[in-house]
Design a protein around this motif. Structure first.
Motif, short mmCIF file in Angstrom:
data_model
loop_
_atom_site.label_atom_id
_atom_site.label_comp_id
_atom_site.label_asym_id
_atom_site.label_seq_id
_atom_site.Cartn_x
_atom_site.Cartn_y
_atom_site.Cartn_z
N TYR A 1 11.06 0.62 0.25
CA TYR A 1 10.46 0.26 1.54
C TYR A 1 10.19 1.54 2.32
O TYR A 1 11.00 2.47 2.31
N PHE A 2 9.07 1.57 3.03
CA PHE A 2 8.64 2.77 3.72
C PHE A 2 8.01 2.44 5.07
O PHE A 2 7.52 1.33 5.29
N THR A 3 8.00 3.45 5.94
CA THR A 3 7.05 3.50 7.05
C THR A 3 6.08 4.62 6.69
O THR A 3 6.43 5.52 5.92
N PRO A 4 4.86 4.60 7.21
CA PRO A 4 3.91 5.66 6.85
C PRO A 4 4.43 7.07 7.14
O PRO A 4 4.33 7.95 6.29
N ASP A 5 4.99 7.27 8.33
CA ASP A 5 5.49 8.60 8.68
C ASP A 5 6.67 9.00 7.80
O ASP A 5 6.77 10.15 7.36
N GLY B 1 0.81 -1.21 0.00
CA GLY B 1 0.00 0.00 0.00
C GLY B 1 0.84 1.27 0.00
O GLY B 1 0.54 2.23 -0.71
N LEU B 2 1.93 1.26 0.78
CA LEU B 2 2.81 2.44 0.83
C LEU B 2 3.53 2.63 -0.48
O LEU B 2 3.76 3.77 -0.92
N ARG B 3 3.91 1.54 -1.13
CA ARG B 3 4.57 1.65 -2.43
C ARG B 3 3.63 2.31 -3.45
O ARG B 3 4.06 3.15 -4.25
N ALA B 4 2.38 1.94 -3.41
CA ALA B 4 1.40 2.56 -4.33
C ALA B 4 1.27 4.05 -4.05
O ALA B 4 1.25 4.87 -4.97
#
Length: 394
Positions: A74-78, A57-60
């Protein structure tokens, strides 16, 4: 996400789960419930399945900032929310690379968005951050994009930075309770930022930073992308080439404006009568205090000494402002304005305002317009008087 879970995602099994989660996300059109149910059938461990689906979802979401690179990152939401948009980071990295520092360290690298831009600009890069998950993601993001660089867990404020040719910092301006307004509560704090600016460095700060906070000899550059101000960057005296700069990034490329382009810098502001054309300077131009440079560029002047609208007698194409042809001046008061708009069959109205106590949404509701025509209305002051202008974008 726990570090252990993220490290598992980097294994072959984790990568297979990410691929399956991507297919589930696409097959179910991003529906979180159905996507999660499909992923849990493949991986019953709730932490791993949730982590994989969260990454998808974060990649999108990240495509808007990082383009196609986002689909491998790769991500965290913040961290995604706080990351610099790729085109803005690329501009900054290109400018820093032109100074040819031996290396650059990012003190607070997050998931590595700026590290990626610096590395692609040919710089030798290293990043530190207090969050071990973000550091692991930064290292993974460099690796997956085939870029050299290092990232490790460390407190940048306690490191000896003298071995690096330049320092980059993007102080966190959000805490557990939301946005932080006291500059000493930034992470790292303003006092550390000031110490960085005594050596070759560039610091990303909020666009609303006060001019009075900018140290002597430091250049403040406001950057907008696609018409929206994204950040201000402070360039230490070792890297500065101006005092104030507005940089505009759009589909047509990049354009920049400084006080050297403003013949009115430090002089009386040029106020004149309303001309046939109106110009709305880009937000970066306004933040940088370079509205009169736009006025000079279109051979015009200001409608009011204290308002960022420019008027001229000829049409000009400029990346630093949006242009409008002035069709006519309408009544400023609500009732006669409503009558004038209805008389012209205007049912859909875009309202722009500066320097007047008008709330566009409330005014539009009060006008109760109906009709087939569309129009743009500018509510502002001309030489101190409230004025309504019917304009047409060009």
């Amino acid at each position: 996400m726990e570090l252990e879970t993220f490290e598992w995602l980097l294994t072959d099994a984790g990568q297979r789960l990410l691929e399956s989660a991507t297919h589930a996300y696409v097959d179910h059109a991003g529906d979180p419930v159905r996507s999660a149910a499909a992923v849990r059938k493949i991986e019953p461990d709730p932490d791993r399945s949730a982590a994989a689906l969260t990454q998808v979802g974060l990649r999108a979401r990240g495509v808007a900032k990082f383009g196609e690179d986002s689909l491998r990152m790769y991500f965290t939401p913040d961290a995604l929310e706080q990351s610099t948009r790729a085109r803005v980071a690329t501009h900054r990295a290109s400018r820093l690379a032109a100074a040819a520092p031996s290396s650059v360290i990012d003190v607070g690298c997050g998931i590595g968005g700026d590290l990626i831009a610096f590395a692609r600009a040919g710089l030798t890069v290293a990043g530190v951050d207090l969050d071990p998950v973000r550091v692991a993601m930064a290292a993974a993001n460099l690796a997956v994009l085939g870029l050299a660089g290092a990232a490790q867990v460390a407190d940048g404020t306690s490191l000896d930075l003298s071995a690096f040719g330049a320092v980059f910092a993007d102080p966190a301006r959000r805490g557990a309770r939301g946005r932080v307004f006291d500059i000493e509560d930034w992470t790292p704090p303003w006092s550390f930022v000031q110490s960085l600016l005594t050596r070759p460095s560039v610091v990303k700060v909020a666009p609303g930073i006060g001019h009075d906070l900018i140290p002597e000899g430091v250049e403040a550059e406001w950057v907008s992308e696609a018409g929206e101000v994204k950040e201000a960057a402070l360039w230490s005296s070792y890297l500065a080439t101006a005092r104030r700069r507005a940089t505009v990034i759009g589909d047509g490329g990049l354009a920049t404006l400084t006080e050297e382009d403003d013949p009115y810098d430090g002089r009386e502001r040029p106020v004149r009568e309303l001309g046939e054309f109106l110009y709305e300077p880009d937000g970066a131009v306004i933040r940088a205090g370079l509205v009169t440079a736009v006025a000079a560029g279109v051979d015009g002047g200001l409608l009011d000494e204290h308002i960022a609208y420019v008027t001229a007698d000829a049409s000009f194409r400029t990346p630093f402002a949006r242009g409008y042809r002035v069709l006519e001046t309408l009544p400023y008061r609500e009732k006669p304005l409503r009558a004038a708009l209805r008389e012209r069959g205007i049912g859909k109205l875009t309202i722009k305002k500066r320097g007047v106590e008008v709330v566009p949404e409330l005014l539009r509701k009060k006008l109760s317009l109906s009709g087939e025509q569309e129009a743009t209305l500018v509510m502002t002051r001309v030489r101190g008087e409230g004025t309504a202008l019917l304009v047409q974008p060009f």
